[in-house]
Design an enzyme around this catalytic site. Structure first.
Site, PDB file in Angstrom:
ATOM      1  N   GLU A  16       0.853  -1.195   0.000  1.00  0.00           N
ATOM      2  CA  GLU A  16       0.000   0.000   0.000  1.00  0.00           C
ATOM      3  C   GLU A  16       0.882   1.236   0.000  1.00  0.00           C
ATOM      4  O   GLU A  16       1.827   1.334   0.774  1.00  0.00           O
ATOM      5  CB  GLU A  16      -0.873  -0.018   1.266  1.00  0.00           C
ATOM      6  CG  GLU A  16      -1.753   1.204   1.412  1.00  0.00           C
ATOM      7  CD  GLU A  16      -2.733   1.036   2.563  1.00  0.00           C
ATOM      8  OE1 GLU A  16      -3.393  -0.022   2.662  1.00  0.00           O
ATOM      9  OE2 GLU A  16      -2.813   1.966   3.384  1.00  0.00           O
ATOM     10  N   THR A  47      -3.977   4.759  -1.293  1.00  0.00           N
ATOM     11  CA  THR A  47      -4.996   5.335  -0.414  1.00  0.00           C
ATOM     12  C   THR A  47      -5.638   6.558  -1.095  1.00  0.00           C
ATOM     13  O   THR A  47      -5.120   7.096  -2.085  1.00  0.00           O
ATOM     14  CB  THR A  47      -4.411   5.763   0.945  1.00  0.00           C
ATOM     15  OG1 THR A  47      -3.422   6.755   0.700  1.00  0.00           O
ATOM     16  CG2 THR A  47      -3.783   4.584   1.667  1.00  0.00           C
ATOM     17  N   TYR A  48      -6.753   6.979  -0.523  1.00  0.00           N
ATOM     18  CA  TYR A  48      -7.562   8.037  -1.127  1.00  0.00           C
ATOM     19  C   TYR A  48      -7.747   9.121  -0.070  1.00  0.00           C
ATOM     20  O   TYR A  48      -8.204   8.842   1.048  1.00  0.00           O
ATOM     21  CB  TYR A  48      -8.901   7.409  -1.505  1.00  0.00           C
ATOM     22  CG  TYR A  48      -9.868   8.288  -2.231  1.00  0.00           C
ATOM     23  CD1 TYR A  48      -9.843   8.371  -3.617  1.00  0.00           C
ATOM     24  CD2 TYR A  48     -10.846   8.998  -1.540  1.00  0.00           C
ATOM     25  CE1 TYR A  48     -10.754   9.150  -4.292  1.00  0.00           C
ATOM     26  CE2 TYR A  48     -11.761   9.781  -2.212  1.00  0.00           C
ATOM     27  CZ  TYR A  48     -11.720   9.852  -3.579  1.00  0.00           C
ATOM     28  OH  TYR A  48     -12.631  10.624  -4.257  1.00  0.00           O
ATOM     29  N   HIS A  75      -8.280   2.771  -3.192  1.00  0.00           N
ATOM     30  CA  HIS A  75      -9.157   2.989  -2.044  1.00  0.00           C
ATOM     31  C   HIS A  75     -10.125   4.086  -2.503  1.00  0.00           C
ATOM     32  O   HIS A  75      -9.760   4.930  -3.329  1.00  0.00           O
ATOM     33  CB  HIS A  75      -8.371   3.494  -0.840  1.00  0.00           C
ATOM     34  CG  HIS A  75      -7.310   2.549  -0.343  1.00  0.00           C
ATOM     35  ND1 HIS A  75      -6.929   2.491   0.975  1.00  0.00           N
ATOM     36  CD2 HIS A  75      -6.553   1.628  -0.979  1.00  0.00           C
ATOM     37  CE1 HIS A  75      -5.971   1.582   1.123  1.00  0.00           C
ATOM     38  NE2 HIS A  75      -5.718   1.044  -0.054  1.00  0.00           N
ATOM     39  N   ARG A 105     -16.017   4.256   4.120  1.00  0.00           N
ATOM     40  CA  ARG A 105     -16.660   5.524   4.469  1.00  0.00           C
ATOM     41  C   ARG A 105     -15.628   6.639   4.365  1.00  0.00           C
ATOM     42  O   ARG A 105     -15.895   7.706   3.844  1.00  0.00           O
ATOM     43  CB  ARG A 105     -17.201   5.489   5.903  1.00  0.00           C
ATOM     44  CG  ARG A 105     -17.870   6.807   6.280  1.00  0.00           C
ATOM     45  CD  ARG A 105     -18.126   6.942   7.747  1.00  0.00           C
ATOM     46  NE  ARG A 105     -16.895   7.114   8.504  1.00  0.00           N
ATOM     47  CZ  ARG A 105     -16.824   7.211   9.810  1.00  0.00           C
ATOM     48  NH1 ARG A 105     -17.933   7.154  10.524  1.00  0.00           N
ATOM     49  NH2 ARG A 105     -15.663   7.363  10.424  1.00  0.00           N
ATOM     50  N   ASP A 107     -12.087   8.517   6.572  1.00  0.00           N
ATOM     51  CA  ASP A 107     -11.835   9.206   7.846  1.00  0.00           C
ATOM     52  C   ASP A 107     -12.533  10.547   7.780  1.00  0.00           C
ATOM     53  O   ASP A 107     -12.305  11.320   6.843  1.00  0.00           O
ATOM     54  CB  ASP A 107     -10.326   9.429   8.031  1.00  0.00           C
ATOM     55  CG  ASP A 107      -9.610   8.140   8.405  1.00  0.00           C
ATOM     56  OD1 ASP A 107     -10.186   7.357   9.178  1.00  0.00           O
ATOM     57  OD2 ASP A 107      -8.483   7.934   7.924  1.00  0.00           O
ATOM     58  N   HIS A 147     -13.867  -1.069  15.359  1.00  0.00           N
ATOM     59  CA  HIS A 147     -13.664   0.307  14.879  1.00  0.00           C
ATOM     60  C   HIS A 147     -13.641   1.271  16.063  1.00  0.00           C
ATOM     61  O   HIS A 147     -14.400   1.090  17.020  1.00  0.00           O
ATOM     62  CB  HIS A 147     -14.793   0.673  13.898  1.00  0.00           C
ATOM     63  CG  HIS A 147     -14.595   2.002  13.231  1.00  0.00           C
ATOM     64  ND1 HIS A 147     -15.294   3.124  13.590  1.00  0.00           N
ATOM     65  CD2 HIS A 147     -13.741   2.392  12.246  1.00  0.00           C
ATOM     66  CE1 HIS A 147     -14.892   4.147  12.833  1.00  0.00           C
ATOM     67  NE2 HIS A 147     -13.964   3.723  12.014  1.00  0.00           N
ATOM     68  N   LYS A 163     -21.892  -5.221   5.157  1.00  0.00           N
ATOM     69  CA  LYS A 163     -20.978  -4.951   4.032  1.00  0.00           C
ATOM     70  C   LYS A 163     -20.860  -6.203   3.164  1.00  0.00           C
ATOM     71  O   LYS A 163     -20.842  -6.117   1.938  1.00  0.00           O
ATOM     72  CB  LYS A 163     -19.596  -4.527   4.532  1.00  0.00           C
ATOM     73  CG  LYS A 163     -19.594  -3.204   5.289  1.00  0.00           C
ATOM     74  CD  LYS A 163     -18.191  -2.601   5.312  1.00  0.00           C
ATOM     75  CE  LYS A 163     -17.742  -2.193   6.674  1.00  0.00           C
ATOM     76  NZ  LYS A 163     -16.479  -1.462   6.727  1.00  0.00           N
ATOM     77  N   GLN A 174      -7.615  -3.271   9.398  1.00  0.00           N
ATOM     78  CA  GLN A 174      -6.853  -2.150   9.924  1.00  0.00           C
ATOM     79  C   GLN A 174      -5.603  -2.739  10.571  1.00  0.00           C
ATOM     80  O   GLN A 174      -5.570  -3.930  10.893  1.00  0.00           O
ATOM     81  CB  GLN A 174      -7.709  -1.451  10.980  1.00  0.00           C
ATOM     82  CG  GLN A 174      -7.029  -0.319  11.692  1.00  0.00           C
ATOM     83  CD  GLN A 174      -8.022   0.425  12.558  1.00  0.00           C
ATOM     84  OE1 GLN A 174      -8.635   1.399  12.130  1.00  0.00           O
ATOM     85  NE2 GLN A 174      -8.184  -0.030  13.771  1.00  0.00           N
TER      86      GLN A 174
END
Ligand code: FAD
Length: 284
Positions: A16, A47-48, A75, A105, A107, A147, A163, A174
């Protein structure tokens, strides 16, 4: 290659990376991606940026991954995105041949109480992507220690199950330093009838500051051996990094024996350190 299909054949191995800030050049990361190819990853994810920051850069990085002859996963988050924007943006990724999407979703930026987009939760985004891009492989995030906004494991798993029912085909964890907690999590997934393959996200231990920061942001625990390492070497960054690399190699081996469907290494855009770890661990 779709990752869910690949996982039916073998354990995956992936990296990643994250996009550089808008005012920084992309070339150093392109070079890192090129060098990572030597380890023959099954895919590289990017990542996004949440809240609309750096959005275009994720696309640029994914393009570099594709050009380096690697499989890409993007992502993607609900933050600030309308349905139309999601279709427009994801169409750009699929047009490049990207088949794998980690639907999140996102951050929430500081001070936000919601996503300010058309979807509030990842499961809604997953359902929407499934409908609009039925060919894509959709991955979803999961949390071996639950989470950070949740206080109850049952609820956390109930949302995770939604999901799965909404169309997620792969789970990605995570970071989780506690291998025993991960093993308990696998048992909980089985009990909850969540039967998707689980790719383990592993953060190399390279600096005390980044370990402590990520631990606080995600709410994941610090097991005794890691806190001992921080206690012993925390004031000396070089010694810490050396011991942290050894610790990371052991974590990889422990996780492989615990049973993972895939190993996903957070490169943190630090090629040399990650290459050292993989060479010591004798991966590829
Ligand atoms: P959700 O599944 O929507 O969960 C969010 C919270 O809401 C949880 O507390 C959950 O229990 C609760 N919840 C879920 N569904 C419902 C529902 N239907 N009703 C009520 N409550 C619900 N962030 C980024 O911004 N960019 C990235 O690139 C990125 N990559 C990541 C990669 C991985 C592998 C992981 C694990 C996380 C990543 N994140 C990233 C962080 C992620 O966006 C955050 O952890 C975020 O807080 C939750 O995302 P989610 O997709 O799990 O959300």
């Amino acid at each position: 290659v779709k990752i869910n299909e690949l996982l039916q054949e073998k354990m995956s191995f992936s990296f990643e990376v994250f996009p550089p800030k808008e005012d920084k050049p992309i070339e150093p990361l392109v070079e890192i991606i090129r060098k990572l190819s030597v380890f023959k990853p099954d895919f590289i994810s990017c990542t996004y940026g949440a809240g609309g920051t750096n959005k275009g850069r994720s696309l640029e990085v994914c393009e570099a991954i594709v050009k380096s002859q690697n499989e890409a996963m993007t992502h993607f988050t609900c933050i600030g995105n309308t349905e139309q924007e999601i279709v427009d943006e994801l169409s750009q990724y699929t047009a490049m041949g990207i088949e794998n999407i980690l639907a999140l979703r996102g951050d929430l930026p500081a001070g936000w109480s919601g996503t300010k987009g058309d979807f509030a939760y990842a499961n809604q985004l997953i359902r929407f992507i499934k409908e609009k891009f039925p060919q894509a492989c959709i991955a979803a995030a999961c949390y071996p220690e639950m989470h950070i906004e949740e206080s109850n494991f049952e609820t956390d798993l109930a949302y995770l199950k939604i999901k799965q029912e909404s169309g997620a085909q792969v789970l990605m964890t995570q970071l989780c330093h506690d291998v025993e907690a991960y093993k308990r999590f696998l048992g909980m997934l089985e009990k909850a009838k969540i039967n998707l393959p689980v790719i383990l996200g592993l953060m190399p231990v390279l600096s005390k500051e980044s370990i402590l920061k990520m631990t606080l942001v995600t709410g994941c625990s610090v097991p005794r051996d890691l806190s001992a390492l921080i206690g012993k070497y925390g004031d000396n960054p070089e010694d810490f990094k050396k011991a942290g690399k050894e610790y990371t190699v052991n974590q990889i081996l422990r996780y492989i024996s615990a049973g993972i469907d895939g190993l996903h290494i957070y490169v943190l855009n630090k090629y040399d350190d990650v290459a050292d770890i993989l060479e010591i661990a004798n991966i590829r």
